[in-house]
Design an enzyme around this catalytic site. Sequence first.
Site, short mmCIF file in Angstrom:
data_model
loop_
_atom_site.label_atom_id
_atom_site.label_comp_id
_atom_site.label_asym_id
_atom_site.label_seq_id
_atom_site.Cartn_x
_atom_site.Cartn_y
_atom_site.Cartn_z
N GLY A 21 -25.30 -87.32 -31.17
CA GLY A 21 -24.69 -86.19 -30.40
C GLY A 21 -25.02 -85.18 -31.21
O GLY A 21 -24.08 -84.09 -31.06
N ALA A 22 -26.22 -85.02 -32.13
CA ALA A 22 -26.41 -83.89 -33.06
C ALA A 22 -26.67 -82.66 -32.40
O ALA A 22 -26.74 -81.58 -33.18
CB ALA A 22 -27.24 -84.12 -34.17
N SER A 24 -25.43 -80.75 -29.85
CA SER A 24 -24.50 -79.84 -29.17
C SER A 24 -23.03 -79.80 -29.65
O SER A 24 -22.87 -80.97 -30.45
CB SER A 24 -24.64 -80.09 -27.71
OG SER A 24 -24.16 -81.13 -27.37
N TYR A 179 -11.10 -92.36 -20.23
CA TYR A 179 -11.43 -91.76 -21.43
C TYR A 179 -10.34 -91.92 -22.43
O TYR A 179 -10.75 -92.15 -23.84
CB TYR A 179 -11.42 -90.14 -21.01
CG TYR A 179 -11.50 -89.19 -22.39
CD1 TYR A 179 -12.80 -89.20 -22.92
CD2 TYR A 179 -10.63 -88.41 -22.85
CE1 TYR A 179 -12.96 -88.54 -24.01
CE2 TYR A 179 -10.74 -87.65 -24.09
CZ TYR A 179 -12.26 -87.71 -24.74
OH TYR A 179 -12.18 -86.94 -25.60
#
Length: 320
Positions: A21-22, A24, A179
């Site tokens: 996930g680099a 954002s 979650y």
Amino acid sequence: MTEWSAAQMPDCSEKTVVVTGANSGLGFEATKAFAQKGATVVMACRSLDRGEQAAREIQDSITEQTGATLNVRECDLASLDSVVSFADGVREDYDDLHILCNNAGVMAIPRGETEDGFEMQLGVNHLGHFALTAHLLEMLVRTDGETRVVSHSSGAHTAGDVDFDDLHRENSYSKWEAYGQSKLANLLFAYELQRRLDDAGITDTKSVACHPGYADTNLQYRGPEASGSKIRYAMMKALNTVAAQPAAQGALPLLYAATAPGVDGGTYYGPGGLMNMRGAPERQESNGASRDETTAERLWEVSEDLTDVSYAIETLTPTA
């Protein structure tokens, strides 16, 4: 640890780092910080276009020559095939791996399923990273010196419960309960990995966990966007503006867990300010459920079955 900042990170010019996930949010800020310290960063991104754009922005923001290298590669954590392909490429193209940052995630979205039929939040936040770590662990263990696996959890783990009877929430779905389950799973995995490393006598590879507090990222907007709620989107935007700390600040616990000297395996870091939601990183305690070894062992076995991976940590041998 008073007011630790990214400026206090050690030199990373000899380090190879994977950040999921680099492109954002917290992953973007962490990648930028690693690059400012000269690291080689493999940016694991679901979208190559967004990843390349993020890499250009980071390169443009670095005013001094640090020798950093940013390598954008596709990795969709909602697809085990994509995870395998990404890990194969890293092992083929790099000799060493010093830090694996399991950062990417989704939060409070309507129920969906991954390519492999997993509930989306559990599949991306936990199972995708569980499989990725399995495929890269031997590389981490055989890299000279200390290496670390950092799992990004959340304060929402306290609301989580691992429901083995309905793990993918097919019978009853609440986006926040799902979650919470995924974030609790992150911690159960991080601590169980450390126990298994300890049992195997592997001392130079450490498993550490962290949480960002309340940071202003696009993660909070994905739920309202997915459900098409303009009102919830506006409310979240207002709340982020008033209460959240900047994403760069929210990335500090991850960076501390990944690079600070003296970090022990099986520990947990988060912001030490108001309600542990903002401020400089400090060592903290997660809840009792996250330390339940029986649940952790069962989740590990289920996760291996679901992802078709085997860690076989006892067979791994560090480089002499």
